[in-house]
Design a protein around this motif. Sequence first.
Motif, PDB file in Angstrom:
ATOM      1  N   LEU A   1       0.847  -1.183   0.000  1.00 50.39           N
ATOM      2  CA  LEU A   1       0.000   0.000   0.000  1.00 50.39           C
ATOM      3  C   LEU A   1       0.885   1.236   0.000  1.00 50.39           C
ATOM      4  O   LEU A   1       1.884   1.301   0.715  1.00 50.39           O
ATOM      5  CB  LEU A   1      -0.902   0.011   1.242  1.00 50.39           C
ATOM      6  N   SER A   2       0.520   2.201  -0.838  1.00 50.91           N
ATOM      7  CA  SER A   2       1.227   3.480  -0.869  1.00 50.91           C
ATOM      8  C   SER A   2       0.198   4.603  -0.887  1.00 50.91           C
ATOM      9  O   SER A   2      -1.014   4.364  -0.873  1.00 50.91           O
ATOM     10  CB  SER A   2       2.123   3.570  -2.116  1.00 50.91           C
ATOM     11  N   ASP A   3       0.666   5.858  -0.937  1.00 50.33           N
ATOM     12  CA  ASP A   3      -0.246   6.987  -1.026  1.00 50.33           C
ATOM     13  C   ASP A   3      -1.077   6.936  -2.301  1.00 50.33           C
ATOM     14  O   ASP A   3      -2.153   7.535  -2.372  1.00 50.33           O
ATOM     15  CB  ASP A   3       0.534   8.307  -1.000  1.00 50.33           C
ATOM     16  N   SER A   4      -0.573   6.224  -3.310  1.00 47.80           N
ATOM     17  CA  SER A   4      -1.248   6.242  -4.605  1.00 47.80           C
ATOM     18  C   SER A   4      -1.908   4.930  -5.002  1.00 47.80           C
ATOM     19  O   SER A   4      -2.755   4.927  -5.899  1.00 47.80           O
ATOM     20  CB  SER A   4      -0.248   6.645  -5.708  1.00 47.80           C
ATOM     21  N   SER A   5      -1.557   3.796  -4.376  1.00 43.39           N
ATOM     22  CA  SER A   5      -2.091   2.533  -4.895  1.00 43.39           C
ATOM     23  C   SER A   5      -2.046   1.408  -3.859  1.00 43.39           C
ATOM     24  O   SER A   5      -1.363   1.503  -2.841  1.00 43.39           O
ATOM     25  CB  SER A   5      -1.290   2.091  -6.125  1.00 43.39           C
ATOM     26  N   MET A   6      -2.786   0.340  -4.198  1.00 42.40           N
ATOM     27  CA  MET A   6      -2.767  -0.910  -3.450  1.00 42.40           C
ATOM     28  C   MET A   6      -2.440  -2.031  -4.431  1.00 42.40           C
ATOM     29  O   MET A   6      -2.940  -2.055  -5.554  1.00 42.40           O
ATOM     30  CB  MET A   6      -4.131  -1.181  -2.809  1.00 42.40           C
ATOM     31  N   HIS A   7      -1.585  -2.973  -4.010  1.00 41.54           N
ATOM     32  CA  HIS A   7      -1.255  -4.159  -4.802  1.00 41.54           C
ATOM     33  C   HIS A   7      -1.341  -5.381  -3.899  1.00 41.54           C
ATOM     34  O   HIS A   7      -0.781  -5.376  -2.797  1.00 41.54           O
ATOM     35  CB  HIS A   7       0.170  -4.072  -5.374  1.00 41.54           C
ATOM     36  N   CYS A   8      -2.030  -6.420  -4.346  1.00 45.69           N
ATOM     37  CA  CYS A   8      -2.111  -7.666  -3.593  1.00 45.69           C
ATOM     38  C   CYS A   8      -1.761  -8.838  -4.495  1.00 45.69           C
ATOM     39  O   CYS A   8      -2.123  -8.851  -5.684  1.00 45.69           O
ATOM     40  CB  CYS A   8      -3.504  -7.874  -3.016  1.00 45.69           C
TER      41      CYS A   8
ATOM     42  N   SER B   1      -4.790  -4.849  -8.273  1.00 40.06           N
ATOM     43  CA  SER B   1      -4.340  -3.544  -7.794  1.00 40.06           C
ATOM     44  C   SER B   1      -5.425  -2.505  -8.035  1.00 40.06           C
ATOM     45  O   SER B   1      -6.350  -2.704  -8.822  1.00 40.06           O
ATOM     46  CB  SER B   1      -3.038  -3.126  -8.498  1.00 40.06           C
ATOM     47  N   ASN B   2      -5.270  -1.388  -7.345  1.00 45.78           N
ATOM     48  CA  ASN B   2      -6.233  -0.297  -7.479  1.00 45.78           C
ATOM     49  C   ASN B   2      -5.555   1.003  -7.080  1.00 45.78           C
ATOM     50  O   ASN B   2      -4.626   1.015  -6.267  1.00 45.78           O
ATOM     51  CB  ASN B   2      -7.446  -0.530  -6.566  1.00 45.78           C
ATOM     52  N   SER B   3      -6.014   2.084  -7.676  1.00 46.56           N
ATOM     53  CA  SER B   3      -5.613   3.416  -7.234  1.00 46.56           C
ATOM     54  C   SER B   3      -6.855   4.204  -6.869  1.00 46.56           C
ATOM     55  O   SER B   3      -7.791   4.290  -7.664  1.00 46.56           O
ATOM     56  CB  SER B   3      -4.833   4.156  -8.318  1.00 46.56           C
ATOM     57  N   GLU B   4      -6.862   4.759  -5.683  1.00 49.17           N
ATOM     58  CA  GLU B   4      -7.995   5.575  -5.240  1.00 49.17           C
ATOM     59  C   GLU B   4      -7.877   7.018  -5.698  1.00 49.17           C
ATOM     60  O   GLU B   4      -8.804   7.799  -5.528  1.00 49.17           O
ATOM     61  CB  GLU B   4      -8.095   5.549  -3.708  1.00 49.17           C
ATOM     62  N   ILE B   5      -6.716   7.367  -6.290  1.00 50.50           N
ATOM     63  CA  ILE B   5      -6.483   8.784  -6.586  1.00 50.50           C
ATOM     64  C   ILE B   5      -6.144   9.031  -8.059  1.00 50.50           C
ATOM     65  O   ILE B   5      -5.526  10.031  -8.388  1.00 50.50           O
ATOM     66  CB  ILE B   5      -5.360   9.350  -5.698  1.00 50.50           C
ATOM     67  N   GLY B   6      -6.560   8.128  -8.937  1.00 49.70           N
ATOM     68  CA  GLY B   6      -6.368   8.380 -10.357  1.00 49.70           C
ATOM     69  C   GLY B   6      -5.044   7.934 -10.917  1.00 49.70           C
ATOM     70  O   GLY B   6      -4.733   8.202 -12.082  1.00 49.70           O
ATOM     71  N   GLY B   7      -4.222   7.247 -10.125  1.00 49.54           N
ATOM     72  CA  GLY B   7      -2.926   6.801 -10.599  1.00 49.54           C
ATOM     73  C   GLY B   7      -2.992   5.550 -11.443  1.00 49.54           C
ATOM     74  O   GLY B   7      -1.973   5.091 -11.948  1.00 49.54           O
ATOM     75  N   GLY B   8      -4.161   4.970 -11.616  1.00 48.98           N
ATOM     76  CA  GLY B   8      -4.282   3.755 -12.409  1.00 48.98           C
ATOM     77  C   GLY B   8      -5.679   3.183 -12.290  1.00 48.98           C
ATOM     78  O   GLY B   8      -6.542   3.716 -11.584  1.00 48.98           O
ATOM     79  N   SER B   9      -5.905   2.101 -12.977  1.00 56.57           N
ATOM     80  CA  SER B   9      -7.207   1.459 -12.989  1.00 56.57           C
ATOM     81  C   SER B   9      -7.237   0.310 -11.988  1.00 56.57           C
ATOM     82  O   SER B   9      -6.214  -0.074 -11.427  1.00 56.57           O
ATOM     83  CB  SER B   9      -7.482   0.914 -14.386  1.00 56.57           C
ATOM     84  N   VAL B  10      -8.435  -0.239 -11.774  1.00 58.21           N
ATOM     85  CA  VAL B  10      -8.529  -1.536 -11.098  1.00 58.21           C
ATOM     86  C   VAL B  10      -7.991  -2.571 -12.080  1.00 58.21           C
ATOM     87  O   VAL B  10      -8.435  -2.641 -13.224  1.00 58.21           O
ATOM     88  CB  VAL B  10      -9.989  -1.878 -10.730  1.00 58.21           C
ATOM     89  N   THR B  11      -7.006  -3.338 -11.653  1.00 56.43           N
ATOM     90  CA  THR B  11      -6.326  -4.259 -12.567  1.00 56.43           C
ATOM     91  C   THR B  11      -6.228  -5.647 -11.958  1.00 56.43           C
ATOM     92  O   THR B  11      -5.889  -5.794 -10.786  1.00 56.43           O
ATOM     93  CB  THR B  11      -4.898  -3.759 -12.897  1.00 56.43           C
ATOM     94  N   LEU B  12      -6.513  -6.654 -12.767  1.00 53.62           N
ATOM     95  CA  LEU B  12      -6.267  -8.053 -12.444  1.00 53.62           C
ATOM     96  C   LEU B  12      -5.331  -8.604 -13.503  1.00 53.62           C
ATOM     97  O   LEU B  12      -5.534  -8.372 -14.695  1.00 53.62           O
ATOM     98  CB  LEU B  12      -7.565  -8.862 -12.464  1.00 53.62           C
ATOM     99  N   LYS B  13      -4.288  -9.326 -13.090  1.00 54.88           N
ATOM    100  CA  LYS B  13      -3.389  -9.913 -14.082  1.00 54.88           C
ATOM    101  C   LYS B  13      -2.789 -11.201 -13.535  1.00 54.88           C
ATOM    102  O   LYS B  13      -2.501 -11.306 -12.335  1.00 54.88           O
ATOM    103  CB  LYS B  13      -2.281  -8.940 -14.483  1.00 54.88           C
ATOM    104  N   PRO B  14      -2.620 -12.199 -14.416  1.00 57.38           N
ATOM    105  CA  PRO B  14      -2.059 -13.472 -13.961  1.00 57.38           C
ATOM    106  C   PRO B  14      -0.580 -13.345 -13.606  1.00 57.38           C
ATOM    107  O   PRO B  14       0.123 -12.460 -14.101  1.00 57.38           O
ATOM    108  CB  PRO B  14      -2.262 -14.409 -15.156  1.00 57.38           C
TER     109      PRO B  14
END
Length: 416
Positions: A180-187, A254-267
């Motif tokens: 988690l960062s100020d701009s995004s989440m990755h799991c 992953s997701n960005s709550e502040i416009g830094g990217g889209s909701v993304t799913l990738k293998p």
Amino acid sequence: MSALLTGVRNATLEDMVTMLRDQQAAKLDVVAPATALRSRNAAIELSDVEPTFDENGVTVVDGLYVPTAAADATIADKLGISLKYLRRLREQRPDLYDANVNGWLHGRTRVRHGQREVLYPADDRSFLLRTFRSQNSEQGVLRALLSDRFGIIDNLDVLTAVLDGIRQADAEVEVRACDLSDSSMHCKVYSPSIATLAPHFLRNYRNPFANPELEAERRRVSGDLDQWRRLAQDEGMGYEAGEEPVMFAGFRFSNSEIGGGSVTLKPELFVKICRNGLTLPLLALRKIHVGAKMDNGTVTWSQDTQNKHLAVLTAQTRDAVRQWLTPEFLTAQVAQLEQQAGAPVTEPEKTLKVVAKRLGFTESERDGVLSHFIAGGQLSAAGVANAITSYSQTIADPDRADTLDDLALSALALVQ
């Protein structure tokens, strides 16, 4: 707000849920016209905005909000100011920071012969401000200055929707790490029951984190949570170096709550021996944050609206898991890797210099990948890819780490 934790690397799922719930309680989203915003001492002041009423009681919205580094990037983008310049002003000349931001927001007028003349018109847009509310009369935190058409999809909602999709797919998975960062989440998720051998891709590969210096780098970026507890839980997970060259099926979201990217799913193809993750970005599913124009005032969403957004994401996750977490998918992807894995690398420094230039690595990133390549002991194209995905684990910025993992396949193709 200083007590609110906003960033961490390699957190457990439980830790991530706790952090996101704390953030959710502190969030305040406001749509305001440019005339309601003013920069003061490099902080954004809101005025003439109605208080909000919610489960937290009455919250006064007017006040000062200190921008994060990520928020400065959104301010620069919306106002057309160079980000490098704006960051320099924040550090060295907050007065000029104010002059630049206010000049673009409010324009400039002058009185001439008793008449007010508009030299430069004020910005006529409204903006969505994503903030953490102030507490105990302290300044709040400005997370982002966004379009009033930005579609809000919060990290906690994304996490919940994806986990629901996994449940619907009836898949056996483990959430191996969250960032988690100020701009995004990755799991990162993998299935311990979907595995295959990758003898060529992992031939002669040694765990680079057996090197104490490299392991120290990985630990250094893990944040303020109880890393030692997680490391103790991980004991016994890996294989002995050179044995059982196994890769597991997995995926990231992953997701960005502040416009830094889209909701993304990738293998992702996961090497458990060193926790390397090789992503397959060409197969990614993305949902851009675009919504309907919002009215001025505090933003609230009905539960029905949120459920409709999340139902789509849950269904996409369910379908993706059913495709990606299968022996057939994993075997097919590893077979493609195996075909490219064995290309020899006889001049590592020269090879990595070319790869770094083609893929846009910084000089420090190139040097870091070279260190991991040497520690990994694979003098092949696979060794370059594995070095990138192990080096990425030592990067503090989760967004850049994710990008590096996306580039590992491109590096593999270059070394042929």
